[in-house]
Design a protein around this motif. Structure first.
Motif, mmCIF file in Angstrom:
data_model
loop_
_atom_site.group_PDB
_atom_site.id
_atom_site.type_symbol
_atom_site.label_atom_id
_atom_site.label_comp_id
_atom_site.label_asym_id
_atom_site.label_seq_id
_atom_site.Cartn_x
_atom_site.Cartn_y
_atom_site.Cartn_z
ATOM 1 N N GLY A 1 -10.445 21.352 -14.638
ATOM 2 C CA GLY A 1 -11.591 21.075 -13.775
ATOM 3 C C GLY A 1 -12.290 19.781 -14.108
ATOM 4 N N GLU A 2 -11.527 18.801 -14.578
ATOM 5 C CA GLU A 2 -12.168 17.550 -14.994
ATOM 6 C C GLU A 2 -12.045 16.454 -13.937
ATOM 7 O OE1 GLU A 2 -7.944 16.859 -16.192
ATOM 8 O OE2 GLU A 2 -9.287 18.508 -15.756
ATOM 9 N N GLY A 3 -11.853 16.852 -12.659
ATOM 10 C CA GLY A 3 -11.768 15.858 -11.589
ATOM 11 C C GLY A 3 -13.024 15.006 -11.518
ATOM 12 N N ASN A 4 -12.858 13.766 -11.095
ATOM 13 C CA ASN A 4 -13.992 12.836 -11.069
ATOM 14 C C ASN A 4 -14.674 12.896 -9.699
ATOM 15 O OD1 ASN A 4 -15.671 10.628 -11.031
ATOM 16 N ND2 ASN A 4 -14.291 9.378 -12.279
ATOM 17 N N LEU A 5 -15.769 13.666 -9.632
ATOM 18 C CA LEU A 5 -16.439 13.879 -8.351
ATOM 19 C C LEU A 5 -17.142 12.621 -7.855
ATOM 20 C CD1 LEU A 5 -17.923 17.450 -8.812
ATOM 21 C CD2 LEU A 5 -15.810 16.779 -7.708
ATOM 22 N N THR A 6 -17.592 11.797 -8.789
ATOM 23 C CA THR A 6 -18.224 10.531 -8.386
ATOM 24 C C THR A 6 -17.234 9.683 -7.621
ATOM 25 O OG1 THR A 6 -19.150 10.666 -10.602
ATOM 26 C CG2 THR A 6 -19.709 8.716 -9.291
ATOM 27 N N GLU A 7 -16.027 9.603 -8.187
ATOM 28 C CA GLU A 7 -15.011 8.799 -7.529
ATOM 29 C C GLU A 7 -14.652 9.407 -6.170
ATOM 30 O OE1 GLU A 7 -11.475 8.107 -9.808
ATOM 31 O OE2 GLU A 7 -10.657 6.763 -8.300
ATOM 32 N N ILE B 1 -5.682 5.041 3.535
ATOM 33 C CA ILE B 1 -6.199 6.405 3.682
ATOM 34 C C ILE B 1 -5.263 7.429 3.037
ATOM 35 C CG2 ILE B 1 -5.178 6.847 5.945
ATOM 36 C CD1 ILE B 1 -7.677 8.484 6.589
ATOM 37 N N LEU B 2 -3.986 7.107 3.005
ATOM 38 C CA LEU B 2 -3.040 8.024 2.366
ATOM 39 C C LEU B 2 -3.330 8.158 0.879
ATOM 40 C CD1 LEU B 2 -0.575 9.750 2.400
ATOM 41 C CD2 LEU B 2 0.805 7.721 2.202
ATOM 42 N N SER B 3 -3.503 7.000 0.220
ATOM 43 C CA SER B 3 -3.836 7.028 -1.195
ATOM 44 C C SER B 3 -5.170 7.729 -1.401
ATOM 45 C CB SER B 3 -3.913 5.612 -1.746
ATOM 46 O OG SER B 3 -2.654 4.997 -1.663
ATOM 47 N N THR B 4 -6.117 7.447 -0.515
ATOM 48 C CA THR B 4 -7.438 8.068 -0.635
ATOM 49 C C THR B 4 -7.330 9.588 -0.585
ATOM 50 O OG1 THR B 4 -8.375 6.183 0.521
ATOM 51 C CG2 THR B 4 -9.731 8.155 0.400
ATOM 52 N N LEU B 5 -6.588 10.089 0.401
ATOM 53 C CA LEU B 5 -6.513 11.541 0.543
ATOM 54 C C LEU B 5 -5.766 12.170 -0.627
ATOM 55 C CD1 LEU B 5 -5.973 11.898 4.380
ATOM 56 C CD2 LEU B 5 -8.039 12.353 3.082
ATOM 57 N N THR B 6 -4.785 11.467 -1.168
ATOM 58 C CA THR B 6 -4.080 12.017 -2.325
ATOM 59 C C THR B 6 -5.006 12.087 -3.533
ATOM 60 O OG1 THR B 6 -2.084 10.995 -1.489
ATOM 61 C CG2 THR B 6 -2.015 11.831 -3.728
ATOM 62 N N LEU B 7 -5.794 11.026 -3.733
ATOM 63 C CA LEU B 7 -6.745 11.049 -4.852
ATOM 64 C C LEU B 7 -7.753 12.180 -4.675
ATOM 65 C CD1 LEU B 7 -7.562 7.281 -5.511
ATOM 66 C CD2 LEU B 7 -6.636 8.906 -7.153
ATOM 67 N N LEU B 8 -8.217 12.373 -3.439
ATOM 68 C CA LEU B 8 -9.174 13.455 -3.188
ATOM 69 C C LEU B 8 -8.549 14.797 -3.521
ATOM 70 C CD1 LEU B 8 -10.840 12.376 0.166
ATOM 71 C CD2 LEU B 8 -11.899 12.489 -2.080
ATOM 72 N N GLY C 1 0.823 -1.208 0.000
ATOM 73 C CA GLY C 1 0.000 0.000 0.000
ATOM 74 C C GLY C 1 0.854 1.253 0.000
ATOM 75 N N GLY C 2 1.928 1.219 0.765
ATOM 76 C CA GLY C 2 2.826 2.361 0.814
ATOM 77 C C GLY C 2 3.513 2.600 -0.515
ATOM 78 N N VAL C 3 3.891 1.507 -1.172
ATOM 79 C CA VAL C 3 4.556 1.657 -2.467
ATOM 80 C C VAL C 3 3.572 2.197 -3.494
ATOM 81 C CG1 VAL C 3 5.734 0.449 -4.316
ATOM 82 C CG2 VAL C 3 6.229 -0.127 -1.967
ATOM 83 N N ASN C 4 2.347 1.675 -3.512
ATOM 84 C CA ASN C 4 1.306 2.195 -4.404
ATOM 85 C C ASN C 4 1.223 3.701 -4.265
ATOM 86 O OD1 ASN C 4 -0.933 -0.558 -3.804
ATOM 87 N ND2 ASN C 4 0.321 -0.166 -5.587
ATOM 88 N N MET C 5 1.181 4.136 -3.016
ATOM 89 C CA MET C 5 1.059 5.553 -2.724
ATOM 90 C C MET C 5 2.236 6.342 -3.282
ATOM 91 S SD MET C 5 0.049 8.205 -1.264
ATOM 92 C CE MET C 5 1.067 9.667 -1.318
ATOM 93 N N SER D 1 -4.005 4.757 -11.249
ATOM 94 C CA SER D 1 -4.365 3.362 -10.975
ATOM 95 C C SER D 1 -3.571 2.814 -9.795
ATOM 96 C CB SER D 1 -4.232 2.498 -12.223
ATOM 97 O OG SER D 1 -2.900 2.166 -12.434
ATOM 98 N N GLU D 2 -2.320 3.261 -9.636
ATOM 99 C CA GLU D 2 -1.563 2.854 -8.433
ATOM 100 C C GLU D 2 -2.273 3.366 -7.180
ATOM 101 O OE1 GLU D 2 1.397 1.271 -7.600
ATOM 102 O OE2 GLU D 2 1.919 0.616 -9.623
ATOM 103 N N LEU D 3 -2.719 4.608 -7.245
ATOM 104 C CA LEU D 3 -3.380 5.187 -6.074
ATOM 105 C C LEU D 3 -4.704 4.495 -5.792
ATOM 106 C CD1 LEU D 3 -2.636 8.972 -6.556
ATOM 107 C CD2 LEU D 3 -1.849 7.532 -4.704
ATOM 108 N N ARG D 4 -5.436 4.165 -6.865
ATOM 109 C CA ARG D 4 -6.713 3.465 -6.665
ATOM 110 C C ARG D 4 -6.454 2.113 -6.026
ATOM 111 N NH1 ARG D 4 -8.398 5.217 -12.245
ATOM 112 N NH2 ARG D 4 -9.415 7.215 -11.810
ATOM 113 N N GLU D 5 -5.420 1.440 -6.510
ATOM 114 C CA GLU D 5 -5.090 0.136 -5.933
ATOM 115 C C GLU D 5 -4.768 0.307 -4.452
ATOM 116 O OE1 GLU D 5 -1.656 -3.197 -6.499
ATOM 117 O OE2 GLU D 5 -2.199 -2.075 -8.298
#
Ligand SMILES: *[C@@H]1O[C@H](CO)[C@@H](O)[C@H](O)[C@H]1NC(C)=O
Ligand SMILES: *[C@@H]1O[C@H](CO)[C@@H](O)[C@H](O)[C@H]1NC(C)=O
Ligand SMILES: *[C@@H]1O[C@H](CO)[C@@H](O)[C@H](O)[C@H]1NC(C)=O
Length: 581
Positions: free
Chosen positions: A266-272, A246-253, A194-198, A232-236
């Motif tokens: 401004g094309e961020g994916n709000l659904t995601e 949670i680290l990956s989650t907050l970075t994606l947010l 998980g840390g490496v994904n991040m 995709s690394e962050l999603r994983e």
């Protein structure tokens, strides 16, 4: 501010992350990992709980006594200090954070059995192979490698990009891949993965945002960012059951909710973004960070009233870190500006001027800009003097490492005209700033608000004073903004004529040298909306290649890069010379 926003979220992500996964090592890394894991995880979820429930001082107190013995405690401790430094901007806090980062590095190094203190790009491949063959792949060691890389990454926020970070992350990726099968059974490996994904994910994402001018240097060094790989690394990472997710989650947010808005189209994916936040909303309904992101999502969706409620709830949730209040005040100021409720917007601008130390020049400019939208009687009633405020702006500018901040430079330049004894008023400064911060992507989702803004702009156009020095500039500002509103409302022909008007007066514009390249970029987006991608690329490339030394140039280059990327799928049809670099 932009940098600080970014810093805040990334760092808060790091803290959350480091707090979770914390084997309470004793000084000797040979102590069996598994025997301490359970107690450690218990302690760590307590710390994470403290953090997400706004008990920042408690989290610090829990980490402090362990910071010499456990690398994860050390990281968590220094991350919180770093976050504090980023928010207060106080030299003492910055020094304390730096000192604590240095200590963390030392603690991590003690756990790196095979660490090579100085690494170069060339050695990373051999280094990784060496690690795998020579070392016995002790779990602790892998964590130590990762931990070391992360501390360096944080340190780089305060200094400069350090080549050893990347080398270390790559080491870790190699370790994670090779050990995927053999280590699969070990629960700890999930967290490492998980840390490496991040790390790999955010690194790719960061690089993918950089305009080609900057990227050329990185490419020369052998790196190119791939946004899809990064995402995709962050999603994983976010989806894995790892405690680090949670680290990956907050970075994606951060990516969907800020980076794409300010530095992109401004094309961020709000659904995601919503789906990512959902599980945390249930667990930490009153967590300041969670409330903040909930509000931000609502704001970007155009649900402004709900966003205001949540930002206010975020302020009410805690008192310990007043800087989070400032973030909310900044957002509330914009939220009320979007609604053209200048009186409320002024309230929050005033709070920022009085309480926050980040950028007084921008706050004071913003306050004066908002007051300019109110009738003069009302301004007098509030006890404010717009001209006096604009005059203060230049003197309040910060210098960081000898450089001025682009937004402050912009504000100071706009405010300059008020230094004369009979100043020509800025036409619609608050709306202009709204554009600079890409607020039109939010307002555009609400046709009712866009129509009201259009009405204000038409009125402002009638009232422009025929001044030899500023008339053309002011007229062009109004035309650009009108074009934006018309484009959002789908009145493309009228919008195009507004944009063309600005471009045709290029030679007459005296001060606002940013207008023509920015307008070309907007015209390009209009062509894209019409479906004429070739014309879009031509005009955007023109803005990119033929203009320089204007205000907020890098910000436009980021946006151009993002826009050309979205048109990338079409570029195959173009002759090679047109293909965006
Ligand atoms: C941690 O180590 C530093 C230097 O290595 C030392 O100055 C400090 O007193 C130690 N702190 C604790 C709590 O052991
Ligand atoms: C946004 O994310 C959701 C869920 O991850 C996905 O189904 C959807 O296709 C994405 N939309 C875009 C425009 O990428
Ligand atoms: C705003 O969002 C809230 C919560 O998601 C929802 O209940 C409300 O209906 C929304 N309002 C509008 C106007 O979309």
């Amino acid at each position: 501010l932009l940098i600080l926003y970014h810093l805040l979220s990334l760092i808060s992500a790091y803290i959350a992350f480091t707090l979770i996964k914390t084997p309470c090592f004793t000084t000797c890394y040979r102590v069996s990992f598994s025997s301490t894991t359970n107690t450690a995880l218990k302690g760590c979820s307590t710390a994470l709980g403290f953090f997400l429930n706004n008990r920042f001082a408690d989290a610090l107190a829990l980490l402090k006594p362990w910071r010499n013995q456990s690398m994860y405690h050390a990281m968590g401790y220094s991350s919180i200090l770093l976050m504090q430094a980023g928010m207060t901007f106080d030299p003492h806090d910055i020094d304390a954070a730096m000192a604590s980062l240095r200590e963390s590095l030392q603690t991590c190094q003690r756990f790196q059995q095979c660490h090579k203190p100085v690494r170069t790009f060339k050695s990373y491949i051999f280094g990784a192979a060496y690690n795998i063959i020579v070392c016995k792949l002790l779990t602790e060691e892998m964590h130590a490698e990762l931990c070391y890389a992360e501390v360096l990454l944080q340190k780089a926020f305060l200094t400069f990009l350090d080549e050893s970070i990347i080398a270390l992350l790559l080491d870790c990726q190699a370790l994670a891949n090779v050990t995927k099968d053999t280590e699969k059974q070990k629960s700890t490996h999930i967290h490492f993965r998980g840390g490496v994904n991040m790390g790999i994910g955010s690194f790719n994402l960061m690089l993918s945002l950089l305009p080609s001018r900057v990227l050329r240097l990185m490419e020369f060094l052998g790196f190119s960012g791939d946004r899809e790989v990064g995402l995709s690394e962050l999603r994983e990472g976010a989806a894995s059951n790892s405690l680090r997710s949670i680290l990956s989650t907050l970075t994606l947010l951060m990516f969907h909710l800020y980076i794409t808005v300010i530095l992109g189209t401004g094309e961020g994916n709000l659904t995601e973004a919503e789906a990512l936040l959902e599980p945390y909303k249930e667990k930490f309904p009153n967590g300041a960070l969670i409330l903040f992101y909930t509000a931000r999502i609502a704001l970007l969706k155009g649900n402004i009233t709900f966003a205001q409620e949540k930002f206010l709830a975020c302020i009410a949730a805690q008192e310990e870190w007043r800087q989070i209040h400032h973030l909310c005040s900044w957002e509330l100021m914009w939220a009320y500006s979007f609604e053209l409720n200048w009186r409320e917007a002024y309230r929050y601008a005033d709070i920022l001027c009085k309480e926050s130390k980040w950028s007084q020049a921008v706050y004071v400019f913003q306050k004066a800009a908002i007051l300019s939208m109110l009738p003069e009687e009302e301004v007098t009633e509030l006890g404010e003097d717009v001209v006096e405020l604009f005059r203060q702006v230049d003197g309040l500018r910060l210098r960081i490492a000898g450089k001025s901040i682009p937004t402050e430079k912009f504000a100071a330049k706009k405010a300059q005209r008020y230094s004369s004894s009979n100043p020509v008023k800025l036409a619609v400064p608050a709306l202009e700033m709204l554009y600079v911060w890409n607020g039109f992507t939010v307002v555009g989702k609400r046709p009712d608000l866009t129509e009201s803004i259009l009405t204000i702009l038409e009125k402002a156009e009638e009232q422009l004073r025929d001044d030899p020095e500023y008339h053309v500039d002011d007229q062009c500002v109004v035309q650009l903004l009108k074009g934006l509103c018309l484009r959002q409302l789908g009145r493309l022909v009228q919008a195009e004529s507004c944009f063309n008007h600005v471009i045709s007066r290029e030679k007459e514009i005296k001060h606002d040298n940013y207008l023509v390249p920015y307008t070309m970029y907007e015209l390009g987006l209009l062509h894209k909306q019409k479906g004429d991608v070739n014309a879009a690329i031509t005009v955007i490339e023109n803005a990119k290649m033929n203009y320089k030394d204007y205000n907020m140039e890098s910000r436009l280059h980021f946006r151009i890069h993002a826009a050309l990327n979205t048109m990338g799928s079409f570029s195959a049809k173009l002759p090679p010379s047109r293909t965006p670099a």
